[in-house]
Design an enzyme around this catalytic site. Structure first.
Site, PDB file in Angstrom:
ATOM      1  CB  ALA A 167      60.887  44.841  17.968  1.00  0.00           C
ATOM      2  CG  ASP A 168      58.012  49.161  19.437  1.00  0.00           C
ATOM      3  OD1 ASP A 168      59.044  49.168  18.743  1.00  0.00           O
ATOM      4  OD2 ASP A 168      56.959  49.733  19.098  1.00  0.00           O
ATOM      5  CB  ILE A 169      57.200  45.638  24.762  1.00  0.00           C
ATOM      6  CG1 ILE A 169      56.140  46.693  24.410  1.00  0.00           C
ATOM      7  CG2 ILE A 169      57.119  45.280  26.235  1.00  0.00           C
ATOM      8  CD1 ILE A 169      54.713  46.221  24.551  1.00  0.00           C
TER       9      ILE A 169
END
Length: 393
Positions: A167-169
């Site tokens: 999700a972050d990347i």
């Protein structure tokens, strides 16, 4: 050689992973990235263990080729300095929760009054609208709400966590880069900046495009670890080998599956490739076969076959793989400090023929570029010294 983003100036307020990785990509392609950090410690990502020479090894992986200034945005002088910087910049990246910059009087609506061409990218967990906009979250939360975690894991086992921050990347970093580039193109045509609202939940949901299509077509909810692409079929699976290592087989297309079955002397499985009722039987048999050789022996055995088979590598094995080396995807920052530890970094994944990205393994110390950056927008040496005394910078 001119890089695509030369002349683009970015003020980066983000920390940890999603925003810093986004601005590192922009920096690799020529953007001037100025990290704006709190004078009291800076980006919290600087201090995440493990530490090398007093700074986080992780910090080095997403902060190359940037400048750093310190600025207390809670003080009026700090806000004034930030606004002055905005007049000369193209992009502002903010990774705070929605409302934080509004309370400071530095949100997009305020900044576009100063610079109508400014592109403001807000990277948040749930977006700047909706009932969850003010809720805290991390990668696992976004993936869980997106439905990704429920689909991840082995058949009849519990949901599994990803080994990387998807999700972050994928949901944050990469969509933020895309948004900024799209906004720069729009500005070149219209002269207007805009707000880029990037929610890591939104980005995670978008990764389910094929999965949603499968669900829509079959009218059957996907079953964790038991569908074609999640471990339920023999042709697309991970198998343990004699040496307790693993190989991955992705022989979905018939031509690949035919070759695989012929090589392991199981021609009878060719016709049953996609028959659900035969999968457990085939998987059990193939598991037994795969235990007859080591992982690398199987790789050699199938070396001349075109079947989509690869070894499951550890990180150190991946770093030494000839394909990875040929693509220059792993770089090493050789230690020149007392810790004696090298730092392994990723290379540039976007390969352009005419204006390739350029990696400069330089990393800013906290506030290292205060004088350079702030004097460029008109502040004198005496004013900077006064700001230091007041802990504005």
């Amino acid at each position: 050689m001119t890089l695509p983003l030369e002349g683009v100036k970015v003020l980066d307020l983000s920390r940890y992973l999603p925003g810093p990785f986004c601005t590192q990509i922009l920096a690799d392609f020529g953007a001037e990235v100025i990290k704006v950090e709190d004078p009291k410690g800076g980006d919290l990502g600087r201090w995440l263990p493990p530490l090398i020479n007093g700074e986080s090894a992780r910090f080095y992986t997403v902060n190359r080729n940037k400048k750093s200034i310190t600025l207390d945005l809670k003080k009026e002088e700090g806000k004034t300095i930030f606004k002055q910087l905005v007049t000369t910049c193209d992009v502002v990246i903010d990774q705070f929760r929605p409302g934080v910059m509004s309370k400071l009087g530095l949100d997009y609506e305020k900044l576009k009054e100063i610079n109508p061409k400014i592109i403001y990218c807000a990277i948040t967990g749930y977006g700047i609208s909706g009932p969850l906009r003010d809720v805290a979250g991390h990668d696992l939360n976004y993936l869980s709400l997106a439905g990704v975690t429920e689909l991840t894991g082995t058949y009849q086992g519990q949901p599994a966590m990803s080994g990387v921050q998807i999700a972050d990347i994928a949901g944050g970093t990469l969509y933020a880069v895309s948004a900024i580039l799209l906004a720069l193109i729009h500005r070149a045509r219209t002269g207007k900046g805009q707000l880029c609202d990037i929610a890591m939940l939104d980005g995670s949901i978008s990764l389910l495009s094929y999965t949603l299509g499968e669900w829509s077509g079959s009218e059957k909810l996907p079953e964790r670890g038991n569908d074609l692409l999640t471990g339920g079929y023999a042709c697309y699976n991970i198998y343990q080998t004699k040496d307790q290592k693993y190989i991955s087989l992705a022989a979905i297309e018939e031509k690949f599956w035919v070759q695989f079955c012929q090589k392991i002397n199981r021609k009878e499985y060719i016709e049953t490739q996609l028959i659900p009722e035969r999968q457990l039987e085939m998987q059990e048999d193939i598991r037994g076969i795969m235990l007859e050789k080591t992982r690398d022996e199987w790789v050699d055995f199938f070396a001349t076959s075109d079947i989509c088979l690869t070894p499951v590598l550890t990180l150190d094995e991946m770093c030494r793989h000839p394909q990875v080396a040929a693509r220059e995807m792993i770089l090493k920052l050789t230690s020149d400090n007392s810790d004696g530890k090298d730092i392994v970094l990723t290379g540039v994944p976007i390969k352009l023929s005419e204006s390739p990205g350029e990696v400069k393994l330089t990393f800013p110390k906290l506030g290292e570029h205060n004088e350079e950056v702030l004097s460029a927008v008109g502040y004198t040496h005496e004013e900077l010294e006064e700001f230091k005394k007041k802990q504005v910078i």
